[in-house]
Motif scaffolding. Structure first.
Motif, mmCIF file in Angstrom:
data_model
loop_
_atom_site.group_PDB
_atom_site.id
_atom_site.type_symbol
_atom_site.label_atom_id
_atom_site.label_comp_id
_atom_site.label_asym_id
_atom_site.label_seq_id
_atom_site.Cartn_x
_atom_site.Cartn_y
_atom_site.Cartn_z
ATOM 1 N N PHE B 27 13.619 6.988 53.760
ATOM 2 C CA PHE B 27 14.812 6.284 54.191
ATOM 3 C C PHE B 27 15.973 6.517 53.239
ATOM 4 O O PHE B 27 17.095 6.721 53.665
ATOM 5 C CB PHE B 27 14.527 4.786 54.336
ATOM 6 C CG PHE B 27 15.611 4.059 55.059
ATOM 7 C CD1 PHE B 27 16.126 4.571 56.240
ATOM 8 C CD2 PHE B 27 16.135 2.887 54.562
ATOM 9 C CE1 PHE B 27 17.137 3.921 56.921
ATOM 10 C CE2 PHE B 27 17.157 2.226 55.240
ATOM 11 C CZ PHE B 27 17.653 2.742 56.407
ATOM 12 N N LEU B 33 14.489 6.086 59.682
ATOM 13 C CA LEU B 33 13.280 5.289 59.594
ATOM 14 C C LEU B 33 12.162 6.051 60.280
ATOM 15 O O LEU B 33 12.249 6.358 61.466
ATOM 16 C CB LEU B 33 13.488 3.939 60.279
ATOM 17 C CG LEU B 33 14.484 3.003 59.609
ATOM 18 C CD1 LEU B 33 14.781 1.822 60.502
ATOM 19 C CD2 LEU B 33 13.965 2.524 58.269
ATOM 20 N N ILE B 219 4.856 -2.222 59.235
ATOM 21 C CA ILE B 219 5.687 -3.426 59.200
ATOM 22 C C ILE B 219 5.971 -3.832 57.760
ATOM 23 O O ILE B 219 7.096 -4.195 57.406
ATOM 24 C CB ILE B 219 5.003 -4.558 59.991
ATOM 25 C CG1 ILE B 219 5.121 -4.234 61.482
ATOM 26 C CG2 ILE B 219 5.633 -5.902 59.691
ATOM 27 C CD1 ILE B 219 4.309 -5.105 62.375
ATOM 28 N N VAL B 222 8.611 -1.453 56.448
ATOM 29 C CA VAL B 222 9.918 -1.803 56.994
ATOM 30 C C VAL B 222 10.451 -3.046 56.286
ATOM 31 O O VAL B 222 11.620 -3.108 55.885
ATOM 32 C CB VAL B 222 9.791 -2.062 58.510
ATOM 33 C CG1 VAL B 222 11.018 -2.767 59.030
ATOM 34 C CG2 VAL B 222 9.570 -0.758 59.250
ATOM 35 N N VAL B 225 11.815 -2.214 52.876
ATOM 36 C CA VAL B 225 13.136 -1.581 52.938
ATOM 37 C C VAL B 225 14.206 -2.614 53.267
ATOM 38 O O VAL B 225 15.274 -2.648 52.661
ATOM 39 C CB VAL B 225 13.149 -0.459 53.994
ATOM 40 C CG1 VAL B 225 14.569 -0.088 54.358
ATOM 41 C CG2 VAL B 225 12.409 0.747 53.470
ATOM 42 N N ILE B 226 13.907 -3.474 54.209
ATOM 43 C CA ILE B 226 14.915 -4.438 54.639
ATOM 44 C C ILE B 226 15.200 -5.464 53.548
ATOM 45 O O ILE B 226 16.345 -5.761 53.231
ATOM 46 C CB ILE B 226 14.462 -5.138 55.937
ATOM 47 C CG1 ILE B 226 14.560 -4.149 57.093
ATOM 48 C CG2 ILE B 226 15.309 -6.370 56.217
ATOM 49 C CD1 ILE B 226 14.034 -4.667 58.392
ATOM 50 N N ILE B 230 18.448 -0.320 50.462
ATOM 51 C CA ILE B 230 18.128 1.096 50.481
ATOM 52 C C ILE B 230 17.861 1.632 49.085
ATOM 53 O O ILE B 230 18.631 1.393 48.164
ATOM 54 C CB ILE B 230 19.286 1.906 51.086
ATOM 55 C CG1 ILE B 230 19.567 1.438 52.501
ATOM 56 C CG2 ILE B 230 18.951 3.380 51.087
ATOM 57 C CD1 ILE B 230 20.809 2.033 53.072
ATOM 58 N N ILE B 267 11.810 -10.835 57.326
ATOM 59 C CA ILE B 267 12.633 -9.703 57.774
ATOM 60 C C ILE B 267 13.848 -10.205 58.544
ATOM 61 O O ILE B 267 14.991 -9.839 58.266
ATOM 62 C CB ILE B 267 11.840 -8.776 58.728
ATOM 63 C CG1 ILE B 267 10.673 -8.112 58.025
ATOM 64 C CG2 ILE B 267 12.762 -7.718 59.300
ATOM 65 C CD1 ILE B 267 9.908 -7.185 58.953
ATOM 66 N N LEU B 271 17.765 -9.918 57.350
ATOM 67 C CA LEU B 271 18.691 -9.114 58.145
ATOM 68 C C LEU B 271 19.877 -9.940 58.620
ATOM 69 O O LEU B 271 20.991 -9.446 58.710
ATOM 70 C CB LEU B 271 17.976 -8.517 59.345
ATOM 71 C CG LEU B 271 17.208 -7.243 59.058
ATOM 72 C CD1 LEU B 271 16.536 -6.753 60.317
ATOM 73 C CD2 LEU B 271 18.122 -6.173 58.499
ATOM 74 N N PRO B 275 22.427 -8.242 55.644
ATOM 75 C CA PRO B 275 21.961 -7.022 56.316
ATOM 76 C C PRO B 275 21.768 -5.836 55.366
ATOM 77 O O PRO B 275 21.035 -4.919 55.679
ATOM 78 C CB PRO B 275 23.061 -6.721 57.329
ATOM 79 C CG PRO B 275 23.790 -8.000 57.510
ATOM 80 C CD PRO B 275 23.641 -8.772 56.239
#
Ligand SMILES: Nc1ncnc2c1ncn2[C@@H]1O[C@H](COP(=O)(O)OP(=O)(O)OP(=O)(O)O)[C@@H](O)[C@H]1O
Ligand SMILES: [Mg+2]
Lengths: 317, 284, 244
Positions: B27, B33, B219, B222, B225-226, B230, B267, B271, B275
């Protein structure tokens, strides 16, 4: 509503398709009809996905969440509380639209890849929750079976499912051809610029979400009454999402007609292969086809056929 | 109770950090992704299983084979799929998801649908104040720290590592300075496959092998990362710990069935509130 | 009408540590053409983003026709009569020129969006008014030259019938002929519809004949204003452009 020439010509095709499918039970057996019934439900789900994600570019990985809300609402109301179907099904659609609002909230802040992931998270949450929260009501891991059916027999169910799918298809297709449809696809291309042409993109998006959710709700509710059962496994699963996505993409996203074609293609192919490939091999095969087609021809089968049609016309001239 | 949460939280977070590192790399370098990442984990587990428990190879050789499989598949994903769609993150996301389901089907075709139990990489249980931890999960945590440390050193002190970091920070700038970004991408994807496979071996010994096992690690990745934002290795490490501890706390104090739910809620919350992730857009 | 058409008061915008706009105040009268110039990174595009509500200001107020619109969202500002073009044109890439214009012409009303069909004649008319030929109406943006893309943005703006048009680097990337065409178009539109312009441009030669007044920005603040000739002679302006 003003209907232009091109729309009229297409409507003739729709009509022909409708007549043909209505005559079909005269010529084929109940086995084939049962297969087509599944295609009709898949088409509803794929169109619902397409109207939201194909149009606006807000890619949903959580459509099973919406479909599941519709399915569970009517299942619980009718099975546990004895609510009649003519009330429980509309209630399911309303519940799905409320769920769609939940979906919509993150779309106010994030888009693109992250939006898809949030919707996926919604689906996973519901998967976990149906198993543990109030299992007496939801049936827990086993779900609910023995649901009331609306009509009986392959022929009746065929006409019912086709009628709903056809109606949804025509309405959505007419919608995407209006200026609203143009504005929605403009959102996919450049949301900021849509705002600076004087549109409330929030309103436009909310509309797309509500329509998509309502279609999912209708599809989900009728689907569970057709198959007679519902369970978290099989519903809130990536494989189900995969089938919807592949039907929409294989047929050609953003067209409504594409997802219908994709759904027929996928279901018929799946059945045709059943004797040769009884298990997961089928997923292997059509996943493979979908991947290759997606990389080589992102616009899907519909565009292949549309191109062929155009070539035919040129050739005739 | 508190001590148990602390220990379990740490080992679980270590495993999660290991699981996520290969995903985060892709990423931050390519800004896409890779939803097929869970497949590298599954592949690592299955190849290790086949080599060790079916072909009877030694542990070390089985490990190497698993890593090779991860590398190969990582490269293939990039060359056959991602490179063709590279400018479109959404297309990459959709196509890698389809690829993952295809691979899941392939696993069922080859190994059957029944789950398989894997032997731990090392045996033994460590007991401490009434709390027991398997040596296997401790090893996983150790490997995780070694991998992350090694990666940090690689990115800081080697030419190739610095090039990768340059591309992750500024693709255009890196091109101007004479780095070939597509080579860098290939290296990253190969490394991602390798890390996925390593994590897969440990993850599979921690749970079991089955054709759905790719979803959960994906999951987690993800989520890392979230939550972490980044790129930054330290950010990912912290994120893995937040997720690991939130999960440990929910499962021990509230209900064991809520294992996945807390992560999902985390998550969604992050977000919606931030975000860009808790640690923003930092360097690799 | 008494008072300026648009007025910004003590406008501020920071991105983290970067103060892109710091305490900018100015007004534009109805029918006036204002030039906004300044070196790269001076904050001109940010000012446009603030006026369009594409960014939230850190401080200050924006008034339009005597109304405080600081909290009004983008699409409402467009309805009140403000429109903009982008420094890098932002067409809807997969739509024909006509469909691009259609998005601009569509009412912000779901019911009308569904029931009122597209008015192809009106689209073509707007296209023609910015200089598109009838064949070009059906082409995709990817087939257009930079000059045509800037025209397309103009057309989309004309479609929303604004009173105030913000033009960001309208001359950038154009040939001399295209510059002449766009200039003509601007003059023509102003004469016919009484538009008010704020024009950002690095091309001072193209800007000079169009503007009544110029504001020079540097590091987020106005460092000079006056007629074009006054401003270019200003020592501070020369310093900002040529200094460092
Ligand atoms: N969204 C943003 N996030 C962070 N910094 C920004 C953002 N937009 C602008 N900036 C910064 O604000 C400053 C002003 O930028 P702006 O684009 O307004 O300048 P400009 O005068 O339009 O320059 P140019 O002539 O290059 O178009 C620059 O330092 C820019 O890097
Ligand atoms: Mg600018």
């Amino acid at each position: 509503m003003s209907i232009d020439r091109e729309t009229k010509r297409y409507l003739v095709w729709w009509l022909a398709f409708g007549v043909l499918m209505c005559l079909l039970p005269l010529g084929v057996g109940p086995g084939t009809l049962r297969i087509l019934i599944f295609a009709h439900f898949l088409a509803m789900f794929a169109m619902s996905w397409d109207f939201l994600s194909g149009r606006t570019g807000y890619i949903s990985f959580g459509h099973p969440f919406l479909i599941g809300i519709g399915g569970y609402t009517t299942a619980i109301l009718s099975f546990r509380f004895g609510v009649p179907l003519y009330f429980s099904i509309p209630a399911a659609v309303v519940a799905t639209m409320v769920g769609g609002t939940l979906f919509f909230l993150p779309a106010l802040r994030i888009r693109g890849t992250y939006f898809a992931l949030v919707t996926l998270a919604f689906m996973e949450i519901l998967y976990q929750l149906t198993k543990v929260v109030a299992p007496k009501v939801t049936g827990g891991t086993r779900g609910i079976s023995g649901l009331e059916s609306i009509v009986t027999g392959a022929v009746n169910n065929y006409y019912l499912s086709f009628g709903i799918m056809f109606a949804i298809g025509v309405v959505l297709w007419l919608l995407i051809r209006t200026r609203l449809g143009v504005a929605l696809s403009a959102i996919r291309m450049n949301e900021e610029a849509v705002r600076s042409t004087g549109h409330s993109t929030t309103k436009l998006k909310l509309f797309a979400f509500m329509v998509s959710a309502a279609v999912s709700g209708v599809g989900g509710a009728f689907y569970v009454h057709y198959i007679g059962s519902i369970a978290p496994r099989g519903m809130f699963e990536i494989n189900f999402l995969f089938t919807i996505l592949v039907a929409a993409l294989l047929g050609g996203a953003e067209t409504i007609i594409g997802p219908i074609m994709g759904a027929y293609f996928l279901t018929v192919l799946l059945e045709y292969l059943r004797p040769v490939m009884p298990g997961m091999e089928r997923y292997l095969l059509y996943g493979g086809i979908a991947l290759v087609l997606y990389v080589v021809r992102p616009a899907g089968i519909y565009s292949l056929i549309a191109d062929a049609g155009r070539k035919m016309q040129e050739w005739r001239r | 109770m508190a001590l148990q949460i602390l220990i379990q939280g740490f080992v679980l977070s270590g495993l999660y950090a290991l699981i996520a590192v290969g995903f985060t790399m892709i990423f931050s370098v390519g800004r896409v992704l890779n939803l097929a990442y869970g497949v590298y984990i599954m592949l690592g587990g299955y190849i290790y299983y086949a080599a060790l428990q079916e072909a009877g190879l030694p542990v070390f050789a089985s490990f190497i084979l698993a890593i090779l499989a991860g590398v190969t598949f990582g490269l293939l994903t990039y060359l056959l799929l991602v490179r063709r769609l590279e400018d479109n993150p959404i297309a990459v996301e959709i196509s890698t998801l389809i690829l993952a389901v295809v691979m899941q089907a392939l696993i069922v075709v080859i190994f059957g649908a029944a789950p398989k139990t894997m032997w731990p990489v090392i045996r033994g249980v460590l007991r401490f104040e009434g709390i027991s931890v398997t040596m296997n999960i401790l090893l996983a945590t150790g490997v995780s720290w070694i991998v992350l440390g090694g990666l940090t050193a690689f990115v800081r002190y080697t030419h190739l590592g610095r090039a990768i970091r340059a591309v992750s920070m500024d693709r255009k700038g890196a091109v101007i300075s004479g780095i070939e970004p597509s080579f860098i991408s290939m290296v990253t994807w190969a490394m991602s496959g390798a890390f996925g496979a390593i994590a897969g071996v440990f993850f599979a010994t921690f749970t079991q092998l089955d054709s759905h096992m790719w979803v959960f690690p994906l999951i987690i990745s993800v989520a890392v990362v979230i939550v972490g934002g980044i790129g930054s290795i330290v950010g990912s490490l912290i994120a893995a710990h937040i997720i690991g501890f939130v999960e440990t706390i929910t499962t021990t104090l509230i209900a064991a069935e809520l294992r996945g739910v807390s992560t999902m809620l985390l998550i969604i919350l992050v977000l919606l509130v931030r975000p860009k992730g808790l640690f923003g857009r930092a360097e690799l | 009408m008494a008072g300026p058409l648009l007025e910004v008061r003590d406008l501020r915008k920071s991105f983290g540590g970067i103060h892109a706009v710091q305490g900018l105040s100015f007004g534009v009268d109805e029918g006036e053409t204002l030039g906004l110039i300044g070196p790269n990174g001076a904050g001109k595009t940010t000012v446009f983003n603030l006026i369009m509500a594409e960014l939230k200001p850190t401080g200050g107020e924006i008034w339009f026709r005597g109304e405080n619109i600081t909290r009004v969202p983008t699409h409402e500002r467009v309805k009140r009569g403000i429109a903009r073009t982008y420094q890098v044109p932002q067409p809807f890439g997969e739509m024909s020129v006509g469909a691009n214009i259609r998005v601009g012409m569509a009412p912000d009303d779901l019911w009308k969006l569904v029931t009122e069909g597209a008015d192809h004649a009106a689209e073509a008319e707007i296209g023609r008014s910015v200089g598109f030929s009838d064949e070009q109406i059906d082409t995709l943006p990817s087939e257009l030259a930079m000059g045509d893309l800037r025209r397309l943005e103009m057309a989309r703006n004309v479609a929303v019938s604004p009173a105030l048009l913000l033009l960001d680097e309208v001359f950038a990337g154009l040939t001399l002929r295209e510059i002449a065409h766009i200039s003509e178009l601007l003059v023509e539109k102003k004469r016919k519809d009484g538009l008010t312009y704020i024009i950002v441009s690095h091309d001072l030669r193209a800007l000079a004949p169009l503007v009544d007044r110029v504001i020079v920005m540097s590091f987020g603040a106005a460092i000079a204003q006056g007629t074009f000739d006054e401003v270019v002679r200003d020592a501070a302006v020369r310093e900002a452009y040529l200094g460092q």
